[in-house]
Design an enzyme around this catalytic site. Sequence first.
Site, PDB file in Angstrom:
ATOM      1  N   ASN A  10       0.863  -1.181   0.000  1.00  0.00           N
ATOM      2  CA  ASN A  10       0.000   0.000   0.000  1.00  0.00           C
ATOM      3  C   ASN A  10       0.897   1.227   0.000  1.00  0.00           C
ATOM      4  O   ASN A  10       1.492   1.566   1.013  1.00  0.00           O
ATOM      5  CB  ASN A  10      -0.906  -0.025   1.246  1.00  0.00           C
ATOM      6  CG  ASN A  10      -1.770   1.228   1.343  1.00  0.00           C
ATOM      7  OD1 ASN A  10      -1.796   2.048   0.418  1.00  0.00           O
ATOM      8  ND2 ASN A  10      -2.469   1.383   2.448  1.00  0.00           N
ATOM      9  N   LYS A  12       0.045   4.229  -0.333  1.00  0.00           N
ATOM     10  CA  LYS A  12      -0.615   5.431   0.199  1.00  0.00           C
ATOM     11  C   LYS A  12      -0.395   6.622  -0.756  1.00  0.00           C
ATOM     12  O   LYS A  12      -0.336   6.409  -1.961  1.00  0.00           O
ATOM     13  CB  LYS A  12      -0.117   5.715   1.625  1.00  0.00           C
ATOM     14  CG  LYS A  12      -0.209   4.459   2.504  1.00  0.00           C
ATOM     15  CD  LYS A  12      -0.046   4.702   3.965  1.00  0.00           C
ATOM     16  CE  LYS A  12      -0.211   3.384   4.707  1.00  0.00           C
ATOM     17  NZ  LYS A  12      -0.217   3.525   6.138  1.00  0.00           N
ATOM     18  N   HIS A  98      -9.755   1.186   4.900  1.00  0.00           N
ATOM     19  CA  HIS A  98      -8.484   1.502   5.561  1.00  0.00           C
ATOM     20  C   HIS A  98      -8.730   2.557   6.643  1.00  0.00           C
ATOM     21  O   HIS A  98      -9.518   3.487   6.435  1.00  0.00           O
ATOM     22  CB  HIS A  98      -7.455   2.005   4.540  1.00  0.00           C
ATOM     23  CG  HIS A  98      -6.065   2.000   5.098  1.00  0.00           C
ATOM     24  ND1 HIS A  98      -5.640   2.956   5.986  1.00  0.00           N
ATOM     25  CD2 HIS A  98      -5.034   1.127   4.937  1.00  0.00           C
ATOM     26  CE1 HIS A  98      -4.379   2.683   6.332  1.00  0.00           C
ATOM     27  NE2 HIS A  98      -3.991   1.574   5.714  1.00  0.00           N
ATOM     28  N   GLU A 100      -7.109   5.010   7.529  1.00  0.00           N
ATOM     29  CA  GLU A 100      -6.830   6.386   7.110  1.00  0.00           C
ATOM     30  C   GLU A 100      -8.020   6.977   6.346  1.00  0.00           C
ATOM     31  O   GLU A 100      -8.134   8.199   6.219  1.00  0.00           O
ATOM     32  CB  GLU A 100      -5.532   6.427   6.282  1.00  0.00           C
ATOM     33  CG  GLU A 100      -4.311   6.265   7.182  1.00  0.00           C
ATOM     34  CD  GLU A 100      -3.083   5.688   6.515  1.00  0.00           C
ATOM     35  OE1 GLU A 100      -3.025   5.642   5.279  1.00  0.00           O
ATOM     36  OE2 GLU A 100      -2.166   5.273   7.252  1.00  0.00           O
ATOM     37  N   GLU A 167      -5.498  -4.516  10.749  1.00  0.00           N
ATOM     38  CA  GLU A 167      -4.492  -3.475  10.945  1.00  0.00           C
ATOM     39  C   GLU A 167      -4.837  -2.675  12.200  1.00  0.00           C
ATOM     40  O   GLU A 167      -5.663  -1.744  12.141  1.00  0.00           O
ATOM     41  CB  GLU A 167      -4.474  -2.509   9.744  1.00  0.00           C
ATOM     42  CG  GLU A 167      -4.098  -3.137   8.440  1.00  0.00           C
ATOM     43  CD  GLU A 167      -3.533  -2.090   7.463  1.00  0.00           C
ATOM     44  OE1 GLU A 167      -2.384  -2.250   7.053  1.00  0.00           O
ATOM     45  OE2 GLU A 167      -4.240  -1.121   7.134  1.00  0.00           O
ATOM     46  N   GLY A 173       2.389   2.760  11.011  1.00  0.00           N
ATOM     47  CA  GLY A 173       3.371   3.840  10.937  1.00  0.00           C
ATOM     48  C   GLY A 173       4.075   4.181  12.240  1.00  0.00           C
ATOM     49  O   GLY A 173       4.763   5.189  12.339  1.00  0.00           O
ATOM     50  N   SER A 210       3.242  -1.508  10.464  1.00  0.00           N
ATOM     51  CA  SER A 210       4.687  -1.467  10.749  1.00  0.00           C
ATOM     52  C   SER A 210       5.431  -2.754  10.394  1.00  0.00           C
ATOM     53  O   SER A 210       6.438  -3.073  11.035  1.00  0.00           O
ATOM     54  CB  SER A 210       4.924  -1.111  12.218  1.00  0.00           C
ATOM     55  OG  SER A 210       4.532   0.220  12.462  1.00  0.00           O
ATOM     56  N   GLY A 231       2.888  -0.913   4.324  1.00  0.00           N
ATOM     57  CA  GLY A 231       2.916   0.494   3.921  1.00  0.00           C
ATOM     58  C   GLY A 231       4.339   0.927   3.622  1.00  0.00           C
ATOM     59  O   GLY A 231       4.926   0.569   2.591  1.00  0.00           O
TER      60      GLY A 231
HETATM   61  P1  13P Z   1       2.919   0.855   7.653  1.00  0.00           P
HETATM   62  O1  13P Z   1       3.449  -0.461   7.162  1.00  0.00           O
HETATM   63  O2  13P Z   1       3.650   2.028   7.078  1.00  0.00           O
HETATM   64  O3  13P Z   1       2.783   0.878   9.148  1.00  0.00           O
HETATM   65  O4  13P Z   1       1.430   0.993   7.073  1.00  0.00           O
HETATM   66  C1  13P Z   1       0.545  -0.048   7.254  1.00  0.00           C
HETATM   67  C2  13P Z   1      -0.670   0.214   6.468  1.00  0.00           C
HETATM   68  O5  13P Z   1      -1.434   1.106   6.766  1.00  0.00           O
HETATM   69  C3  13P Z   1      -0.888  -0.605   5.264  1.00  0.00           C
HETATM   70  O6  13P Z   1      -2.171  -0.438   4.777  1.00  0.00           O
END
Ligand code: 13P
Length: 249
Positions: A10, A12, A98, A100, A167, A173, A210, A231
Site C-alpha cells: 500500500n 498510500k 483503511h 486512514e 491493521e 506507521g 509497521s 505500507g
Molecule cells: P505501515 O506499514 O507504514 O505501518 O502501514 C501499514 C498500512 O497502513 C498498510 O495499509
Amino acid sequence: MTNNMFFIANWKMFGDLKSINSTKKVIKFSKNKKYKRAQIIYCPPYTLLDKFLKITKNSKIKIGAQNCHQSQFPGPYTGSINASLIKSIGAKYVIIGHSENRVSGDTNHIINLKVKSAIKNNLNIIFCIGETLSEKKNKKTNSVLKSQILQGLKNVKNNKNIIFAYEPVWSIGTGIIPKNENLKKQISLIKKMINKHYKLKNPKIIYGGSVSTKNIAELKKISSINGFLIGGASQNSKNFIDIIKKTIN
Ligand code: 13P
C-alpha cells in the site's frame, strides 16, 4: 491457493513516475520459482495505476486501487473514482475500509456500499479492520472489530474474493507491532467472528501495521496469517523483497 502468501504494497499517497523504475527489481524477483507462493499486489496512487498495469503485464503481480467511491454509477463526484472505473483499466483489487479513510469519513455504512459496488465489478477486496489505541485501552477491540465486520459486510454473501486485513490503528506507521501471542489470539478471534457472522470457513486474513525487514521473522511465526499489508517498507523494493524472502524460505 490456501498456501499462498499475500504481500500487498500500500503506497498510500507516495510515489511518482520515477519511483516505478525501482519496482522493476520486484517484477524480476516475482518470476523466481522459489518464491512462487508469494502473491504480490501493488496498490499505488490512482495516478500510477495504469503505469503499474503496463509494467507488470507479463508477471504474476496484480494491481489494486487504495479506495473507491461508494457510488456504483458515474456521477457528479469531483475527485472520486469508483469500482467500475478501477475495473475498466484492468486493476483486480481494491482496498476498502483503511483506517486512514475511516478517520476521514468512511463509516461502516459507506464501507458496506463500497464493498457491494466492488463485488458488482468483480474486484477482489482487501477489507481493512482494526481498533484505535483508545479502543484497545478501553477493551473495546472485539466489539469494534465485530461491528466493522457485521456492518461493513451487511447483506454481502460469503465471498471468497475478500481478504481480511487486520491493521491495529496504533500499529500503523508507529514501528510498534502487537506481541505475537496477542496477535495470534486476535487473528483466531477474527476468524471465529467471520465464521460465525459471515459464514466463511477459511477466510484469508493478513496483518498490517509497521511490517518491516526487522520484525518479519517474528511475525511469520504466526501460521494462521495469510500474508501482510505493507505500507512504508513496501516503497523500498529491496526491503519489500527482503520481507518476502524472509517469510518464504
Ligand atoms: P505501515 O506499514 O507504514 O505501518 O502501514 C501499514 C498500512 O497502513 C498498510 O495499509
